[in-house]
Design a protein around this motif. Structure first.
Motif, PDB file in Angstrom:
ATOM      1  N   PHE A   1      -6.092  22.872  13.829  1.00 60.81           N
ATOM      2  CA  PHE A   1      -4.955  21.954  13.920  1.00 60.81           C
ATOM      3  C   PHE A   1      -3.824  22.509  14.789  1.00 60.81           C
ATOM      4  O   PHE A   1      -2.803  21.863  14.956  1.00 60.81           O
ATOM      5  N   ILE A   2      -4.001  23.695  15.356  1.00 62.76           N
ATOM      6  CA  ILE A   2      -2.991  24.304  16.223  1.00 62.76           C
ATOM      7  C   ILE A   2      -3.004  23.580  17.570  1.00 62.76           C
ATOM      8  O   ILE A   2      -4.072  23.379  18.159  1.00 62.76           O
ATOM      9  N   PRO A   3      -1.833  23.161  18.065  1.00 65.10           N
ATOM     10  CA  PRO A   3      -1.795  22.458  19.349  1.00 65.10           C
ATOM     11  C   PRO A   3      -2.456  23.259  20.468  1.00 65.10           C
ATOM     12  O   PRO A   3      -2.246  24.458  20.591  1.00 65.10           O
ATOM     13  N   PHE A   4      -3.296  22.576  21.232  1.00 68.49           N
ATOM     14  CA  PHE A   4      -3.964  23.093  22.422  1.00 68.49           C
ATOM     15  C   PHE A   4      -5.058  24.109  22.131  1.00 68.49           C
ATOM     16  O   PHE A   4      -5.620  24.678  23.045  1.00 68.49           O
ATOM     17  N   PHE A   5      -5.389  24.334  20.856  1.00 70.88           N
ATOM     18  CA  PHE A   5      -6.522  25.196  20.538  1.00 70.88           C
ATOM     19  C   PHE A   5      -7.792  24.371  20.666  1.00 70.88           C
ATOM     20  O   PHE A   5      -7.903  23.274  20.123  1.00 70.88           O
ATOM     21  N   THR A   6      -8.761  24.887  21.398  1.00 68.80           N
ATOM     22  CA  THR A   6     -10.035  24.193  21.545  1.00 68.80           C
ATOM     23  C   THR A   6     -11.158  25.193  21.752  1.00 68.80           C
ATOM     24  O   THR A   6     -10.929  26.286  22.263  1.00 68.80           O
ATOM     25  N   THR A   7     -12.342  24.814  21.345  1.00 66.82           N
ATOM     26  CA  THR A   7     -13.538  25.608  21.619  1.00 66.82           C
ATOM     27  C   THR A   7     -14.394  24.907  22.667  1.00 66.82           C
ATOM     28  O   THR A   7     -15.419  25.431  23.069  1.00 66.82           O
ATOM     29  N   LYS A   8     -13.960  23.729  23.109  1.00 66.65           N
ATOM     30  CA  LYS A   8     -14.720  22.942  24.088  1.00 66.65           C
ATOM     31  C   LYS A   8     -14.294  23.335  25.497  1.00 66.65           C
ATOM     32  O   LYS A   8     -13.099  23.439  25.772  1.00 66.65           O
ATOM     33  N   PRO A   9     -15.255  23.531  26.388  1.00 61.37           N
ATOM     34  CA  PRO A   9     -14.905  23.919  27.764  1.00 61.37           C
ATOM     35  C   PRO A   9     -13.967  22.928  28.455  1.00 61.37           C
ATOM     36  O   PRO A   9     -13.094  23.333  29.201  1.00 61.37           O
ATOM     37  N   SER A  10     -14.136  21.644  28.185  1.00 66.30           N
ATOM     38  CA  SER A  10     -13.270  20.661  28.838  1.00 66.30           C
ATOM     39  C   SER A  10     -12.324  20.001  27.839  1.00 66.30           C
ATOM     40  O   SER A  10     -11.746  18.958  28.133  1.00 66.30           O
ATOM     41  N   GLY A  11     -12.161  20.593  26.673  1.00 68.16           N
ATOM     42  CA  GLY A  11     -11.291  20.009  25.649  1.00 68.16           C
ATOM     43  C   GLY A  11      -9.829  20.297  25.905  1.00 68.16           C
ATOM     44  O   GLY A  11      -9.469  21.262  26.575  1.00 68.16           O
ATOM     45  N   SER A  12      -8.971  19.431  25.356  1.00 67.65           N
ATOM     46  CA  SER A  12      -7.530  19.613  25.527  1.00 67.65           C
ATOM     47  C   SER A  12      -6.885  20.259  24.306  1.00 67.65           C
ATOM     48  O   SER A  12      -5.781  20.765  24.385  1.00 67.65           O
ATOM     49  N   GLY A  13      -7.558  20.200  23.157  1.00 64.99           N
ATOM     50  CA  GLY A  13      -6.997  20.776  21.948  1.00 64.99           C
ATOM     51  C   GLY A  13      -5.872  19.959  21.339  1.00 64.99           C
ATOM     52  O   GLY A  13      -5.040  20.491  20.614  1.00 64.99           O
ATOM     53  N   ILE A  14      -5.849  18.643  21.622  1.00 66.07           N
ATOM     54  CA  ILE A  14      -4.772  17.835  21.052  1.00 66.07           C
ATOM     55  C   ILE A  14      -5.260  16.804  20.040  1.00 66.07           C
ATOM     56  O   ILE A  14      -4.457  16.252  19.304  1.00 66.07           O
ATOM     57  N   GLY A  15      -6.553  16.528  19.980  1.00 61.61           N
ATOM     58  CA  GLY A  15      -7.070  15.485  19.105  1.00 61.61           C
ATOM     59  C   GLY A  15      -6.743  15.706  17.640  1.00 61.61           C
ATOM     60  O   GLY A  15      -6.200  14.824  16.964  1.00 61.61           O
ATOM     61  N   LEU A  16      -7.045  16.891  17.124  1.00 61.62           N
ATOM     62  CA  LEU A  16      -6.769  17.174  15.715  1.00 61.62           C
ATOM     63  C   LEU A  16      -5.275  17.392  15.466  1.00 61.62           C
ATOM     64  O   LEU A  16      -4.779  17.079  14.393  1.00 61.62           O
ATOM     65  N   THR A  17      -4.571  17.891  16.470  1.00 63.80           N
ATOM     66  CA  THR A  17      -3.121  18.035  16.342  1.00 63.80           C
ATOM     67  C   THR A  17      -2.469  16.670  16.189  1.00 63.80           C
ATOM     68  O   THR A  17      -1.623  16.457  15.316  1.00 63.80           O
ATOM     69  N   ILE A  18      -2.873  15.724  17.026  1.00 65.18           N
ATOM     70  CA  ILE A  18      -2.337  14.366  16.931  1.00 65.18           C
ATOM     71  C   ILE A  18      -2.722  13.738  15.594  1.00 65.18           C
ATOM     72  O   ILE A  18      -1.906  13.076  14.954  1.00 65.18           O
ATOM     73  N   SER A  19      -3.963  13.964  15.170  1.00 62.05           N
ATOM     74  CA  SER A  19      -4.411  13.428  13.873  1.00 62.05           C
ATOM     75  C   SER A  19      -3.520  13.929  12.752  1.00 62.05           C
ATOM     76  O   SER A  19      -3.097  13.154  11.881  1.00 62.05           O
ATOM     77  N   ARG A  20      -3.230  15.212  12.754  1.00 60.76           N
ATOM     78  CA  ARG A  20      -2.370  15.775  11.711  1.00 60.76           C
ATOM     79  C   ARG A  20      -0.962  15.192  11.780  1.00 60.76           C
ATOM     80  O   ARG A  20      -0.365  14.845  10.756  1.00 60.76           O
ATOM     81  N   GLN A  21      -0.426  15.033  12.990  1.00 63.09           N
ATOM     82  CA  GLN A  21       0.919  14.468  13.124  1.00 63.09           C
ATOM     83  C   GLN A  21       0.964  13.019  12.651  1.00 63.09           C
ATOM     84  O   GLN A  21       1.923  12.609  12.013  1.00 63.09           O
ATOM     85  N   ILE A  22      -0.065  12.256  12.972  1.00 62.69           N
ATOM     86  CA  ILE A  22      -0.117  10.867  12.512  1.00 62.69           C
ATOM     87  C   ILE A  22      -0.116  10.837  10.985  1.00 62.69           C
ATOM     88  O   ILE A  22       0.616  10.055  10.373  1.00 62.69           O
ATOM     89  N   MET A  23      -0.917  11.677  10.364  1.00 65.35           N
ATOM     90  CA  MET A  23      -0.963  11.690   8.900  1.00 65.35           C
ATOM     91  C   MET A  23       0.385  12.119   8.312  1.00 65.35           C
ATOM     92  O   MET A  23       0.816  11.566   7.300  1.00 65.35           O
ATOM     93  N   HIS A  24       1.056  13.068   8.932  1.00 61.31           N
ATOM     94  CA  HIS A  24       2.389  13.466   8.455  1.00 61.31           C
ATOM     95  C   HIS A  24       3.372  12.305   8.581  1.00 61.31           C
ATOM     96  O   HIS A  24       4.213  12.099   7.709  1.00 61.31           O
ATOM     97  N   GLN A  25       3.269  11.516   9.665  1.00 62.20           N
ATOM     98  CA  GLN A  25       4.142  10.353   9.820  1.00 62.20           C
ATOM     99  C   GLN A  25       3.838   9.278   8.777  1.00 62.20           C
ATOM    100  O   GLN A  25       4.671   8.433   8.506  1.00 62.20           O
ATOM    101  N   HIS A  26       2.646   9.320   8.213  1.00 61.55           N
ATOM    102  CA  HIS A  26       2.260   8.403   7.132  1.00 61.55           C
ATOM    103  C   HIS A  26       2.583   9.009   5.758  1.00 61.55           C
ATOM    104  O   HIS A  26       2.172   8.477   4.735  1.00 61.55           O
ATOM    105  N   ASN A  27       3.296  10.131   5.743  1.00 61.06           N
ATOM    106  CA  ASN A  27       3.582  10.882   4.508  1.00 61.06           C
ATOM    107  C   ASN A  27       2.296  11.282   3.799  1.00 61.06           C
ATOM    108  O   ASN A  27       2.231  11.320   2.570  1.00 61.06           O
ATOM    109  N   GLY A  28       1.281  11.563   4.589  1.00 59.09           N
ATOM    110  CA  GLY A  28      -0.012  11.969   4.055  1.00 59.09           C
ATOM    111  C   GLY A  28      -0.414  13.321   4.605  1.00 59.09           C
ATOM    112  O   GLY A  28       0.419  14.088   5.085  1.00 59.09           O
TER     113      GLY A  28
END
Length: 188
Positions: A140-167
């Motif tokens: 969930f750390i921003p820009f952390f990825t194990t994928k060669p072409s990954g950006s590392g933002i997908g799970l970070t955004i997911s976590r932020q969306i859930m926090h904005q939902h108070n979840g």
């Protein structure tokens, strides 16, 4: 581009870490433009438009969007109501499904329910490769990825969306057995 860098310098929070990352990325050429675009996407999420939805509606719509023989939705005996921005939650589910597919999942199961403390949840479980323990604590750390072409933002955004939902979003994973992501929502 220089204006965007100046905007980043003014942001609160982790600005020294961001500036260090910018320096590293700028040494790599055009990676800076890509980084700035990803940073903006992470830091400028729109506020959710919260409305009541049944978990089943969210899961069924996600199934229709993702159309796959590897994807199944399980109906819960108690159909939980969730106060959510449906599009944002579907974005999270789609990201989790794509990640599962990239990790060799043969079967992906979407489910919903209510915890013993009356919190509705949505769950994405897969039988993919699983996540290594040292990677699991950083996903969930921003820009952390194990994928060669990954950006590392997908799970970070997911976590932020859930926090904005108070979840919250949680994960459990076992190598060779798969991963389970749970989106927890506030009780209604």
């Amino acid at each position: 581009l220089s204006r965007q860098i100046e905007e980043l310098k003014g942001d609160e929070g982790t600005k020294s870490e961001i500036l260090q990352m910018l320096q590293t990325i700028s040494r790599r050429g055009n990676g800076l433009v890509h980084f700035v675009g990803n940073y903006r996407e992470v830091s400028h999420l729109p506020q959710p438009l919260l409305k009541p939805h049944t978990a089943q509606d969210i899961l069924q719509d996600t199934l229709q969007l993702m159309q796959s023989e590897r994807l199944t939705a399980l109906a819960s005996q108690k159909l939980p109501m969730i106060i959510a921005d449906k599009a944002q939650i579907e974005q999270i589910l789609i990201n989790l499904i794509k990640n599962a597919r990239e990790n060799e999942a043969e079967h992906i199961v979407l489910s919903s329910g209510i915890t013993s403390t009356d919190h509705p949840y949505l769950r994405v479980a897969d039988d993919g490769t699983g996540i290594e323990p040292d990677v699991l604590e950083r996903i969930f750390i921003p820009f952390f990825t194990t994928k060669p072409s990954g950006s590392g933002i997908g799970l970070t955004i997911s976590r932020q969306i859930m926090h904005q939902h108070n979840g919250n979003i949680t994960v459990s994973s076992h190598l060779g057995e798969g991963s389970t992501f749970t989106l927890l929502f506030p009780s209604i």
